[in-house]
Design a protein around this motif. Structure first.
Motif, PDB file in Angstrom:
ATOM      1  N   ARG A  79       0.838  -1.203   0.000  1.00 51.85           N
ATOM      2  CA  ARG A  79       0.000   0.000   0.000  1.00 51.85           C
ATOM      3  C   ARG A  79       0.868   1.246   0.000  1.00 51.85           C
ATOM      4  O   ARG A  79       0.597   2.227  -0.724  1.00 51.85           O
ATOM      5  CB  ARG A  79      -0.921  -0.023   1.221  1.00 51.85           C
ATOM      6  N   SER A  80       1.924   1.232   0.797  1.00 57.30           N
ATOM      7  CA  SER A  80       2.831   2.381   0.868  1.00 57.30           C
ATOM      8  C   SER A  80       3.533   2.610  -0.465  1.00 57.30           C
ATOM      9  O   SER A  80       3.692   3.754  -0.918  1.00 57.30           O
ATOM     10  CB  SER A  80       3.882   2.152   1.964  1.00 57.30           C
ATOM     11  N   ALA A  81       3.961   1.522  -1.106  1.00 51.90           N
ATOM     12  CA  ALA A  81       4.651   1.641  -2.387  1.00 51.90           C
ATOM     13  C   ALA A  81       3.733   2.249  -3.445  1.00 51.90           C
ATOM     14  O   ALA A  81       4.140   3.160  -4.190  1.00 51.90           O
ATOM     15  CB  ALA A  81       5.154   0.271  -2.839  1.00 51.90           C
ATOM     16  N   TYR A  82       2.500   1.781  -3.498  1.00 52.89           N
ATOM     17  CA  TYR A  82       1.574   2.293  -4.519  1.00 52.89           C
ATOM     18  C   TYR A  82       1.090   3.702  -4.184  1.00 52.89           C
ATOM     19  O   TYR A  82       0.750   4.473  -5.097  1.00 52.89           O
ATOM     20  CB  TYR A  82       0.408   1.325  -4.703  1.00 52.89           C
ATOM     21  N   ARG A  83       1.084   4.048  -2.919  1.00 54.73           N
ATOM     22  CA  ARG A  83       0.749   5.431  -2.563  1.00 54.73           C
ATOM     23  C   ARG A  83       1.820   6.370  -3.109  1.00 54.73           C
ATOM     24  O   ARG A  83       1.510   7.431  -3.681  1.00 54.73           O
ATOM     25  CB  ARG A  83       0.641   5.569  -1.046  1.00 54.73           C
ATOM     26  N   TRP A  84       3.065   5.962  -2.975  1.00 52.29           N
ATOM     27  CA  TRP A  84       4.158   6.784  -3.502  1.00 52.29           C
ATOM     28  C   TRP A  84       4.118   6.821  -5.029  1.00 52.29           C
ATOM     29  O   TRP A  84       4.320   7.884  -5.636  1.00 52.29           O
ATOM     30  CB  TRP A  84       5.489   6.212  -3.022  1.00 52.29           C
ATOM     31  N   THR A  92      -2.701   5.381 -11.489  1.00 53.86           N
ATOM     32  CA  THR A  92      -3.891   6.218 -11.303  1.00 53.86           C
ATOM     33  C   THR A  92      -4.689   5.833 -10.070  1.00 53.86           C
ATOM     34  O   THR A  92      -5.560   6.587  -9.639  1.00 53.86           O
ATOM     35  CB  THR A  92      -4.804   6.111 -12.542  1.00 53.86           C
ATOM     36  N   LEU A  93      -4.406   4.671  -9.498  1.00 55.53           N
ATOM     37  CA  LEU A  93      -5.112   4.260  -8.280  1.00 55.53           C
ATOM     38  C   LEU A  93      -4.207   3.378  -7.441  1.00 55.53           C
ATOM     39  O   LEU A  93      -3.234   2.803  -7.945  1.00 55.53           O
ATOM     40  CB  LEU A  93      -6.412   3.527  -8.605  1.00 55.53           C
ATOM     41  N   ASN A  94      -4.535   3.312  -6.173  1.00 53.89           N
ATOM     42  CA  ASN A  94      -3.823   2.413  -5.267  1.00 53.89           C
ATOM     43  C   ASN A  94      -4.703   1.187  -5.047  1.00 53.89           C
ATOM     44  O   ASN A  94      -5.698   1.244  -4.325  1.00 53.89           O
ATOM     45  CB  ASN A  94      -3.543   3.104  -3.929  1.00 53.89           C
ATOM     46  N   PRO A  95      -4.385   0.066  -5.680  1.00 54.33           N
ATOM     47  CA  PRO A  95      -5.253  -1.105  -5.606  1.00 54.33           C
ATOM     48  C   PRO A  95      -5.309  -1.741  -4.222  1.00 54.33           C
ATOM     49  O   PRO A  95      -6.173  -2.582  -3.954  1.00 54.33           O
ATOM     50  CB  PRO A  95      -4.634  -2.067  -6.622  1.00 54.33           C
ATOM     51  N   PHE A  96      -4.396  -1.321  -3.350  1.00 55.87           N
ATOM     52  CA  PHE A  96      -4.373  -1.916  -2.000  1.00 55.87           C
ATOM     53  C   PHE A  96      -5.068  -1.047  -0.965  1.00 55.87           C
ATOM     54  O   PHE A  96      -5.176  -1.447   0.199  1.00 55.87           O
ATOM     55  CB  PHE A  96      -2.924  -2.176  -1.572  1.00 55.87           C
ATOM     56  N   ASP A  97      -5.569   0.129  -1.375  1.00 54.10           N
ATOM     57  CA  ASP A  97      -6.316   0.964  -0.442  1.00 54.10           C
ATOM     58  C   ASP A  97      -7.590   0.231  -0.004  1.00 54.10           C
ATOM     59  O   ASP A  97      -8.358  -0.260  -0.842  1.00 54.10           O
ATOM     60  CB  ASP A  97      -6.697   2.298  -1.102  1.00 54.10           C
TER      61      ASP A  97
END
Length: 306
Positions: A79-84, A92-97
């Motif tokens: 989640r942290s990686a995709y947020r960055w 375009t989105l964070n799939p782990f949110d």
């Protein structure tokens, strides 16, 4: 495994900007290596990972037998990686949110066996270093096990009932009155052994209590006993009594509930005595009771032998 550039740059950011410790960076690296391997195996481009695919990855972790805490840690890293990556405009989105690990099962409360609890409650050293404090300690153990009090309820007891008292013992009625969680008052019966131990303590309490101290149980300096002192005293007493496990005040409360349920089977009554707001909180002790029955079956039934 050589990480993709996106993940490598994220780790660089975490090291330099977030100043994560080497240990945390190792956890992040391991987590991203695992994610990359799963993406490669599923032929998914990291930047195009969608919510449904992310859910399948999480489900795969569960099927592999990872513990809920381990899954939660991996999802946090991902989640942290995709947020960055989102802040960098690379996804375009964070799939782990919003994706959460399965809940870990709550551990069963630890209770002493009946014989071990009775042995601890009845323990009396041959030569007590301080007979006054010995009388106090025995009374505390009897109240913890005999009335199922929480540590805070025990240390909050006063010697006399008053408008300011959080709790007190009525020896004439053989009842303990306490202020429990949520400011709820409850009364619990006081058994014969606990009443006798308490009378013995009250007879010598004036020898140690400080002037004007209202507390029923006091420390060596005469003031209300602290929770840490109670825990240390009980732990040492349990060792001296030969208890098979590390004993803390709440274990005696668990033992009180478990042994009552084994003998009576009355879940509602145990709920009232413990002061639980919801029956579901008390129901955990039925699992301990089932374990007790299972052990008896395994030890006694001729068809239970492995």
């Amino acid at each position: 495994m050589e990480l993709a550039q996106d993940f490598t740059e994220f780790l660089q950011h975490a090291r330099v900007q977030q100043r994560l410790s080497p240990r945390t960076l190792r956890i992040y690296t391991d987590g991203l290596e695992r994610l990359q391997a799963m993406l490669v195996e599923a032929a998914i481009d990291a930047r195009n990972l969608n919510i449904a695919q992310a859910r399948r990855l999480a489900a795969l972790l569960h099927r592999e037998g990872l513990a809920p805490k381990s899954i939660a840690l991996l999802l946090s890293v991902w989640r942290s990686a995709y947020r960055w990556l989102g802040l960098q405009g690379r996804v375009t989105l964070n799939p782990f949110d919003g994706l959460r690990a399965p809940k870990a099962p709550k551990p069963l409360p630890k209770a002493l066996g009946v014989d071990d609890a009775v042995q601890l409650a009845a323990y009396a050293p041959e030569a007590a270093a301080d007979p006054v404090l010995e009388a106090r300690d025995r009374a505390m153990v009897e109240l913890l096990y005999g009335a199922g009090l929480r540590a805070s309820e025990l240390t909050g007891l006063d010697a006399q009932a008053s408008g300011q008292a959080a709790g007190w013992v009525d020896l004439q009625a053989n009842e303990v009155h306490v202020l429990g969680k949520g400011g709820k008052r409850r009364s619990t019966p006081l058994g014969k052994a606990a009443a006798e131990a308490l009378r013995a303590w009250l007879a010598v309490r004036p020898q140690v209590v400080a002037a004007g101290e209202a507390a029923l149980f006091v420390g060596s300096r005469g003031h209300r006993i602290a929770g840490s002192t109670l825990r240390a005293t009980l732990s040492a007493r349990a060792v001296a009594a030969g208890s098979p496990a590390h004993v803390h005040p709440h274990m005696l409360r668990h033992s009180f509930a478990s042994h009552l349920l084994q003998s009576s089977g009355d879940l509602r009554a145990v709920q009232e005595l413990l002061g639980h707001a919801h029956i579901t909180t008390t129901q955990v002790y039925t699992q301990l009771d089932h374990q007790h029955l299972a052990r008896i079956y395994d030890a006694a039934h001729p068809r239970a032998k492995k």
